[in-house]
Design a protein around this motif. Structure first.
Motif, short mmCIF file in Angstrom:
data_model
loop_
_atom_site.label_atom_id
_atom_site.label_comp_id
_atom_site.label_asym_id
_atom_site.label_seq_id
_atom_site.Cartn_x
_atom_site.Cartn_y
_atom_site.Cartn_z
N LYS A 7 61.37 26.56 56.60
CA LYS A 7 61.92 27.87 56.24
C LYS A 7 63.30 28.08 56.88
O LYS A 7 64.17 28.74 56.30
N THR A 8 63.49 27.53 58.05
CA THR A 8 64.79 27.62 58.71
C THR A 8 65.84 26.86 57.90
O THR A 8 66.96 27.35 57.71
N VAL A 9 65.48 25.69 57.41
CA VAL A 9 66.41 24.91 56.58
C VAL A 9 66.72 25.65 55.28
O VAL A 9 67.87 25.67 54.83
N GLU A 10 65.72 26.31 54.70
CA GLU A 10 65.96 27.12 53.50
C GLU A 10 67.00 28.20 53.78
O GLU A 10 67.91 28.43 52.98
N LEU A 11 66.86 28.87 54.92
CA LEU A 11 67.83 29.90 55.31
C LEU A 11 69.22 29.30 55.48
O LEU A 11 70.21 29.84 54.98
N ILE A 12 69.29 28.18 56.17
CA ILE A 12 70.58 27.51 56.38
C ILE A 12 71.21 27.16 55.04
O ILE A 12 72.41 27.38 54.82
N ASP A 13 70.42 26.62 54.11
CA ASP A 13 70.91 26.27 52.77
C ASP A 13 71.45 27.48 52.03
O ASP A 13 72.54 27.43 51.44
N GLU A 14 70.69 28.56 52.04
CA GLU A 14 71.04 29.74 51.26
C GLU A 14 72.21 30.52 51.83
O GLU A 14 73.05 31.02 51.09
N LYS A 25 78.11 21.56 56.56
CA LYS A 25 78.13 20.11 56.35
C LYS A 25 77.61 19.39 57.60
O LYS A 25 76.95 18.38 57.52
N LYS A 26 77.92 19.98 58.76
CA LYS A 26 77.52 19.38 60.03
C LYS A 26 76.79 20.41 60.89
O LYS A 26 77.30 21.50 61.14
N ILE A 27 75.58 20.03 61.33
CA ILE A 27 74.77 20.92 62.15
C ILE A 27 74.63 20.31 63.54
O ILE A 27 74.22 19.16 63.68
N GLY A 28 74.97 21.09 64.55
CA GLY A 28 74.73 20.68 65.93
C GLY A 28 73.32 21.09 66.32
O GLY A 28 72.91 22.22 66.09
N PHE A 29 72.58 20.15 66.89
CA PHE A 29 71.21 20.44 67.33
C PHE A 29 71.23 20.44 68.86
O PHE A 29 71.29 19.39 69.49
N LEU A 30 71.20 21.63 69.45
CA LEU A 30 71.30 21.82 70.90
C LEU A 30 69.90 21.87 71.48
O LEU A 30 69.10 22.75 71.15
N LYS A 43 65.42 16.34 60.72
CA LYS A 43 66.01 15.17 60.03
C LYS A 43 65.17 14.78 58.82
O LYS A 43 65.71 14.44 57.76
N ARG A 44 63.85 14.83 58.96
CA ARG A 44 62.96 14.48 57.85
C ARG A 44 63.12 15.46 56.69
O ARG A 44 63.23 15.07 55.54
N ILE A 45 63.18 16.73 57.00
CA ILE A 45 63.26 17.76 55.96
C ILE A 45 64.62 17.74 55.25
O ILE A 45 64.68 17.92 54.03
N THR A 46 65.67 17.50 55.98
CA THR A 46 67.01 17.55 55.37
C THR A 46 67.39 16.26 54.66
O THR A 46 68.34 16.25 53.88
N HIS A 47 66.68 15.17 54.92
CA HIS A 47 66.91 13.89 54.21
C HIS A 47 68.39 13.50 54.18
O HIS A 47 68.90 13.07 53.15
N GLY A 48 69.12 13.69 55.26
CA GLY A 48 70.52 13.29 55.29
C GLY A 48 71.46 14.24 54.55
O GLY A 48 72.64 13.95 54.38
N LYS A 49 70.95 15.39 54.12
CA LYS A 49 71.77 16.38 53.41
C LYS A 49 72.92 16.87 54.28
O LYS A 49 74.01 17.17 53.79
N TYR A 50 72.65 16.97 55.57
CA TYR A 50 73.66 17.39 56.54
C TYR A 50 73.84 16.27 57.55
O TYR A 50 72.92 15.50 57.82
N VAL A 104 81.09 20.76 64.57
CA VAL A 104 80.01 21.30 63.73
C VAL A 104 80.41 22.59 63.02
O VAL A 104 81.36 23.26 63.41
N ASP A 105 79.64 22.92 61.96
CA ASP A 105 79.80 24.17 61.22
C ASP A 105 78.75 25.20 61.60
O ASP A 105 78.86 26.37 61.26
N LEU A 106 77.68 24.72 62.26
CA LEU A 106 76.55 25.57 62.61
C LEU A 106 75.81 24.90 63.77
O LEU A 106 75.80 23.68 63.85
#
Length: 188
Positions: free
Chosen positions: A42-49, A54-59, A75-82, A106-108
């Motif tokens: 659901k978090t990825v859905e929010l990020i998409d919408e 293009k680049k997400i920093g994972f802190l 990483k599994r959910i985004t399948h390399g999308k970002y 990063v952009d986010l």
């Protein structure tokens, strides 16, 4: 060994990954609970919408099993999308320097349920805000600390879910009911 009394946990994000319990024998050992495992899908859905980065920093703290599992799941959910830029720290004192390096990459920024990061979150969000970089987290309470958006469970609801399990266990003891179906759940 089998527990003689049922054990109920609450707000453990990764009960199996953190080795609180074993995946294959928790029911027969009378261990159950309510997890606050973050809804990364659901978090990825929010990020998409909303953000479309293009680049997400994972802190995250690289010694917290729940954060490592959240990174794997992201990483599994985004399948390399970002492009996922990993930004690990070993302690809260490193957060500012790691965030300072992230602002040009990063952009986010995504913040999982991570106590090390959460302890320095306000400092991180101040730096990222100055660079107009949104921060998405898995703890709704972090909105008060400057996070842009959050998708996660309310800890009060997680506690109520664990409480319902305790009530069921106590009722079953009085009625000789089976607890074989008392699975680990998240609040709905």
């Amino acid at each position: 060994t089998k527990a003689s009394q049922p054990i109920v946990f609450s707000a453990v994000s990764q009960p199996f990954g953190a080795k609180v319990i074993k995946k294959d024998d928790y029911l027969e050992n009378h261990i159950t609970g309510a997890t606050d495992h973050p809804p990364i899908d659901k978090t990825v859905e929010l990020i998409d919408e909303v953000f479309k980065p293009k680049k997400i920093g994972f802190l995250y703290c690289n010694s917290e099993p729940n954060s490592i599992e959240s990174l794997r799941e992201l990483k599994r959910i985004t399948h390399g999308k970002y492009e996922i830029i990993e930004a690990p720290v070993t302690n809260s004192g490193m957060v500012k320097s790691v965030v300072d390096r992230l602002v040009d990459q990063v952009d986010l920024v995504y913040v999982p349920l991570d106590s090390t990061i959460l302890s320095s979150l306000e400092l991180a969000t101040r730096v990222l805000s100055r660079h107009n970089i949104p921060v998405v987290a898995n703890d709704p309470d972090t909105l008060a600390k400057g996070v842009t958006a959050a998708v996660g469970f309310n800890e009060y609801e997680v506690g109520k879910e664990a409480g319902r399990k305790v009530v069921r266990i106590l009722s079953a003891k009085n009625n000789n009911d089976s607890l074989a179906d008392l699975k680990i759940t998240s609040p709905s």
